[in-house]
Design a protein around this motif. Sequence first.
Motif, PDB file in Angstrom:
ATOM      1  N   ASN A  19      22.580   6.391  47.440  1.00 20.56           N
ATOM      2  CA  ASN A  19      23.178   5.089  47.166  1.00 20.56           C
ATOM      3  C   ASN A  19      23.360   4.387  48.508  1.00 20.56           C
ATOM      4  OD1 ASN A  19      24.264   2.927  45.808  1.00 20.56           O
ATOM      5  ND2 ASN A  19      25.949   4.082  44.870  1.00 20.56           N
ATOM      6  N   TYR A  20      23.567   3.101  48.455  1.00 22.81           N
ATOM      7  CA  TYR A  20      23.696   2.327  49.693  1.00 22.81           C
ATOM      8  C   TYR A  20      24.916   1.428  49.649  1.00 22.81           C
ATOM      9  CZ  TYR A  20      19.136   3.907  51.244  1.00 22.81           C
ATOM     10  OH  TYR A  20      18.104   4.690  51.661  1.00 22.81           O
ATOM     11  N   ASP A  21      25.521   1.253  50.800  1.00 22.74           N
ATOM     12  CA  ASP A  21      26.680   0.381  50.981  1.00 22.74           C
ATOM     13  C   ASP A  21      26.437  -0.439  52.230  1.00 22.74           C
ATOM     14  OD1 ASP A  21      29.174  -0.779  51.204  1.00 22.74           O
ATOM     15  OD2 ASP A  21      30.185   1.051  51.877  1.00 22.74           O
ATOM     16  N   ARG A  22      26.244  -1.727  52.063  1.00 23.20           N
ATOM     17  CA  ARG A  22      25.986  -2.633  53.176  1.00 23.20           C
ATOM     18  C   ARG A  22      24.755  -2.236  53.984  1.00 23.20           C
ATOM     19  NH1 ARG A  22      31.287  -5.148  54.762  1.00 23.20           N
ATOM     20  NH2 ARG A  22      32.508  -4.865  52.906  1.00 23.20           N
ATOM     21  N   GLY A  23      23.807  -1.675  53.297  1.00 26.60           N
ATOM     22  CA  GLY A  23      22.573  -1.305  53.960  1.00 26.60           C
ATOM     23  C   GLY A  23      22.584   0.088  54.538  1.00 26.60           C
ATOM     24  N   PHE A  24      23.676   0.803  54.412  1.00 28.93           N
ATOM     25  CA  PHE A  24      23.786   2.159  54.939  1.00 28.93           C
ATOM     26  C   PHE A  24      23.854   3.151  53.781  1.00 28.93           C
ATOM     27  CE2 PHE A  24      25.320  -0.620  58.211  1.00 28.93           C
ATOM     28  CZ  PHE A  24      24.915  -0.036  59.406  1.00 28.93           C
ATOM     29  N   VAL A  48      22.240   2.411  64.929  1.00 21.75           N
ATOM     30  CA  VAL A  48      23.462   2.481  64.133  1.00 21.75           C
ATOM     31  C   VAL A  48      23.186   3.185  62.814  1.00 21.75           C
ATOM     32  CG1 VAL A  48      25.085   1.105  62.816  1.00 21.75           C
ATOM     33  CG2 VAL A  48      24.573   0.498  65.173  1.00 21.75           C
ATOM     34  N   LYS A  49      22.107   2.790  62.197  1.00 19.97           N
ATOM     35  CA  LYS A  49      21.799   3.417  60.910  1.00 19.97           C
ATOM     36  C   LYS A  49      21.510   4.896  61.079  1.00 19.97           C
ATOM     37  CE  LYS A  49      19.303   1.404  57.815  1.00 19.97           C
ATOM     38  NZ  LYS A  49      20.278   1.245  56.762  1.00 19.97           N
ATOM     39  N   GLY A 106      26.528  -0.135  43.214  1.00 19.74           N
ATOM     40  CA  GLY A 106      25.400  -0.158  44.119  1.00 19.74           C
ATOM     41  C   GLY A 106      24.142   0.197  43.366  1.00 19.74           C
ATOM     42  N   LEU A 107      23.442   1.199  43.864  1.00 21.26           N
ATOM     43  CA  LEU A 107      22.231   1.625  43.181  1.00 21.26           C
ATOM     44  C   LEU A 107      22.533   2.606  42.059  1.00 21.26           C
ATOM     45  CD1 LEU A 107      21.063   0.438  45.845  1.00 21.26           C
ATOM     46  CD2 LEU A 107      19.315   2.200  45.723  1.00 21.26           C
ATOM     47  N   VAL A 141      30.090   2.463  61.381  1.00 24.16           N
ATOM     48  CA  VAL A 141      30.286   1.099  61.859  1.00 24.16           C
ATOM     49  C   VAL A 141      30.244   0.114  60.697  1.00 24.16           C
ATOM     50  CG1 VAL A 141      27.886   0.448  62.277  1.00 24.16           C
ATOM     51  CG2 VAL A 141      29.685  -0.408  63.786  1.00 24.16           C
ATOM     52  N   GLU A 192      20.374  -1.904  65.417  1.00 24.93           N
ATOM     53  CA  GLU A 192      20.522  -1.679  63.983  1.00 24.93           C
ATOM     54  C   GLU A 192      19.953  -0.325  63.593  1.00 24.93           C
ATOM     55  OE1 GLU A 192      17.869  -2.292  61.492  1.00 24.93           O
ATOM     56  OE2 GLU A 192      19.123  -2.307  59.697  1.00 24.93           O
ATOM     57  N   PHE A 193      18.806  -0.006  64.160  1.00 30.11           N
ATOM     58  CA  PHE A 193      18.192   1.264  63.830  1.00 30.11           C
ATOM     59  C   PHE A 193      19.081   2.415  64.279  1.00 30.11           C
ATOM     60  CE2 PHE A 193      15.681   4.903  65.223  1.00 30.11           C
ATOM     61  CZ  PHE A 193      15.148   5.279  64.008  1.00 30.11           C
TER      62      PHE A 193
END
Lengths: 872, 391
Positions: free
Chosen positions: A276-281, A343-344, A444-445, A350, A340-341
């Motif tokens: 699943n994802y939250d804010r792209g993470f 961080v992910k 989310g997903l 973050v 961004e990369f």
Amino acid sequence: MMTSGVSTIRNCRLSRTLVSLLAVSVLVANGCGDDDDGEPRATATPTHAIPATPTLTSTRTSTATPSLTSTTTATATATATLVSIDTPPATASSTPTHTPPNTFTPTGTSVPTPSPSETPTASPTAELGIFGDLGDPLPQASAEQLATFERGRQIASRVFNKEDGLGPDFNVVSCNACHEKPVAGGSAGHYRDFLLVRAVLEDGSSIPVGVNGVQPQFTLGPGGRRPTDPSTNLEATRNPIPFFGVGLLAELPEFEILRHEDPDDADEDGISGRANYDRGFVGRFGRKAQTVSIEGFIRGPLFNHLGLTTDPLTDEMKALLPVPSAPFDDSANLLSPLTEFFVKAAYAQVAAPEEPTVDEDGVPDPELSSQDLFDLVSFAMLLAAPRPDPPTVLSEAGAQRFADLGCAACHIPALEGPRGPVPAYSDLLLHDMGEELADHMEMGLAGGAEFRTQPLWGVAAVAPYLHDGRADTLDDAIRLHGGESAASRDAYADLDQEAQAEVIAFLESLGGANQRSNGLLPPNAPIPQVGVLAGPDRALTAEEVLLFDRGRAVFDRDLPIGGGMGPTFNGDSCRACHFLPVIGGAGPADVDVIRHGRLDNGLFTAPERGTIAPRHSTANARPSIDETANVFETRQTPPLFGLGFLESIPAADILANEDCDNPDPEAVSGCAHILTSGELGRLGWKANVPSLAEFARDAMSNELGITVPDVGDLSFGTLQDADASPDPEITEGDLDALVFFMQRLAPPKRRNQDSEAEAAGEVLFEAVGCSDCHVTDFVSPSGAVPYTDLLLHQVAPDGDVGIVDGGAALLEIRTPPLWGLSLTPPYMHDGRAFTVEEAIARHEGEATRSRLQFEMLTDEDRGNLLAFIESL
Amino acid sequence: MNRIRDCKPWRWMRVLVLGGVAWIACLPAAAQFCVGDCNADRRVTANELVSILRSECPSLAAEQEQTIGAEIESAIANVFGGCATLPVDWEVAFDASETGYMMSGWGIGDGSLWVVGGQLLDGAILRYELGRWTQLELGFEVPLLNWVHGVSDADVFAGGNDGKILHFDGESWTEQETPVVDPVWGIWAVAPDDVWAVGGEPVFGTTPFVLHYDGRRWSHAPIPTIQRPGVAAFFKVWASGAEDVYAVGQNGVVLHWDGATFTELGVGISQDLIGIWGTGPTDITVVGGRGTAEIAHYDGTSWTRAPASSLGGLNGVWTRRGDVVHVVGVRGTALRVDPQTLEILGQDPVPTTLELHAIFGDESGHILAFGANFSIPEQGVVLIRELSDDD
């Protein structure tokens, strides 16, 4: 840039405007969530650059701002105080146990206990340096982190009231309310279940209602019950989720989670699994992995369940968290997309929500300071992974069966974290659990039947199980699996009982077994000494010790659904409501009983099913209430200490104080509540219960949904209910033990902290008329004075409304005992006075004259009077 | 951007070779990857992968960044042949770290642009012209401005907090009287006497609003009682013409104006819808979401919603043609999406991690994205790149 001269006005407007700008709908239920001193953030330029080597094992010990001063004041809690209490253990603490220490083991779940003679073999994971007992800090924590951990633990146990920002709507008044079992940071019994609520529309959209999709039970507004939004048409129960080891899960690189994905079941093993994802993470927390950050997972519930507003942690504070959570220096590296990369890849924390939460309850936002939030987040991040027990022959056989059954396809033994293996027994991915478990909540997903694989470390001590707590035992939990796990479930069901026991033994070896309790009493909790709180009021014989202990165990145990609890209930144990400051005590505002009824032109009509509006049901929905009700009232849970003495006071002595026909409405009268049975009512806010035996039956039936046996002359309680459990759902022996335990609970001892002030206060107590109702006539064998006449009085203001109960009129309330008062806030029958002074200020009617005299006292005299009351 | 394909479960993972820096962060030693041609089946472990990279580019160390030259980029590209490296073609057009949030921009297509935003209590209007940025002195106080749109260089409207709407008449900006005090989030000018504005107080409010300007004054447009629960604000408004106006907002609400009445539509989206743009009545895209992205497209007959994806929330959308829409969102997200299939055509590397709130293509051949930190102190950024034929 602003100037300091306008900062105060600006800050208020800024907070509100910013939140409007961001719209708080990002605070999704059960987890995601969303700052402090009211000052604008100090900086826009984070001071830390991208580290050359992104090791996550490094401990951040920077002494840069902010200062991490300790701000908390410990508040006594059940968890903290119950430690001194006891239950006979079923097994030695070092040996995993399959049978809870007390009775009420659901049928069909018995499994053999491993032989104590089994010699543990070496644990392959025991030396990882990440384990502790449940509630311990990570062994790798620095001294500074340990100090933060302790501050955070204190905040987790702090009881918030309206002056602190609680509300306007709330489910609980502390973090530990939902994370108490078996210790702070854990889970909770069914009495802390909560509901996710949605409005599903014709176009298929599913809109969170309530407070960001959470149904609050309480409001600080009139009546105390937060209504259900009319548009609600989808409800799903959630049982609180434990926090042990979450920091280690937060540290996991995303690709370590993603590499186990198989969304289309490409390997055709019947198990899919997707992130699943939250804010792209990649999400990792919550029943549906809907939240990526621990900060978000704490700020959300603080707002949704307590009504506490917070600001997001500043970048500087995030940089000091135990799990790397700071953003990169965008100004220094503005042109690099690497941020961004990277961080992910490693710094998913973050992604905590950046919005302040705000409300309009009159308390300035944020209601929890950023320092406190920092400590709370640090506490969670530093909770150790549950230490697995040394393997035994039985558990090792179970481990093999666990693998053979296919359980490990989702409950993978370990993920690779920066500190090494993280043996949570979860892939943190979503799996389709089929219609059997579907809650139809999309997050989310995650679809309506998808759930995150629940980590199994520490699972022995955190029953009940599954997202809604429907499984009382591990055996139940396995059998209630569905969807992708159906084959494994069926294979388990096909095993013989001995083989099943091996699987259970393995699961129970994954940590926490030696801390498991049937309630909150820790294993081997001793019986407190005679005369102290939660101890007996006199020396007990050997036989009585056993009876007291049994009664306490019955009082403490969390009742399973399979044990007959429900179909509707407020608590799943007696202790669930009576635990402040120790077992047998009072309850905070979040276990208030809500009563309701209809009032037409002064005529009160009780609902057909009684005046209690229960909070919980076993039917995955908020219990229905009388839709015509127009009067709601909360009832604070009073302490039980010394009730045995109150029960023993001769009726004639109580009746001697009666003055029921006094025509002066402002004169102190006092009416006895003679019940329809002819008995004198003396217990309960309406003096509606004649004895502890009846009280036990009444509470069992109406608060827990437990049917009681038909016994002699006793008339309270329900003999039959509609659930599947055979009636009666408690034995006469357990009831007798329970009553004995309550009868023998010692009354609170009077404290003598400032004898001069208290002595002066005692004189004033008489002089202003407090003792007209809070009489001093009755003295227990130990010399304790309850300060009650056990009679009904009308002390509510004109125009107030209430609940009629038998012969107790709308506004009549029994004079509550004052002994132990300082230990058992909140006050008044509806629990809406959070201090003794506030309680006095709310006295009207018969008590108006006394209140006015109190208010006319000098500051010193008022202080003396309060000192006296609080010394009781 | 190069990609490594993870052999189990065939998932793309990224190695970035950008700005002269290569990143391969913390690969699990046991992970397996496919290298070479995307369809090849050459499986190597992460450690082997690093060895390959080292042999191709000796200065590259695993699990940390190394500054490397173009030749090494090329070598790595050879290792991952078939997976192109994307250029960083977005540039910072205006660093607004001292100015405040950059909320939106609009222009008539001559290369000049009006940009609005500012600080929460101190709104700003900027003029971009011939590559130069100028912040206007309004001469009066105005809070944060959220949106700007107009019909000509002498007829521009900007809406902002506290119900503020400003008008530019070709000479100066003046404040117009409105019947609202809650924020104005979106504004769209169909004609000088046909302008729509939407807004509401999303947290503390209860009633969203749609305003209409008839050339003389702003007044409430009659909207139906919103059936969708929890809708207190509309966030954007867009129109293809006087009789085809859409407003989107909280909890996925969509309103349509057909020239006579507003009708509430259901497009199957539960999260907030933040942006809307189209090329005409049969090509409209809405975007939004908070925790996860939402995109939906209307083809004149029905709405199609993109399946849930790993993307975070989206805020802004702009398009000039029917086969590609430009979308921006959280943490510097910038996407190109095929509105017909709702497939992502590309995700552009951008030089910011701020939230991108809006995107607008300038007919002179540039596209600009407007961003903010949505925190205090207020900071923002405007990004720019050239529009290509594919845009």
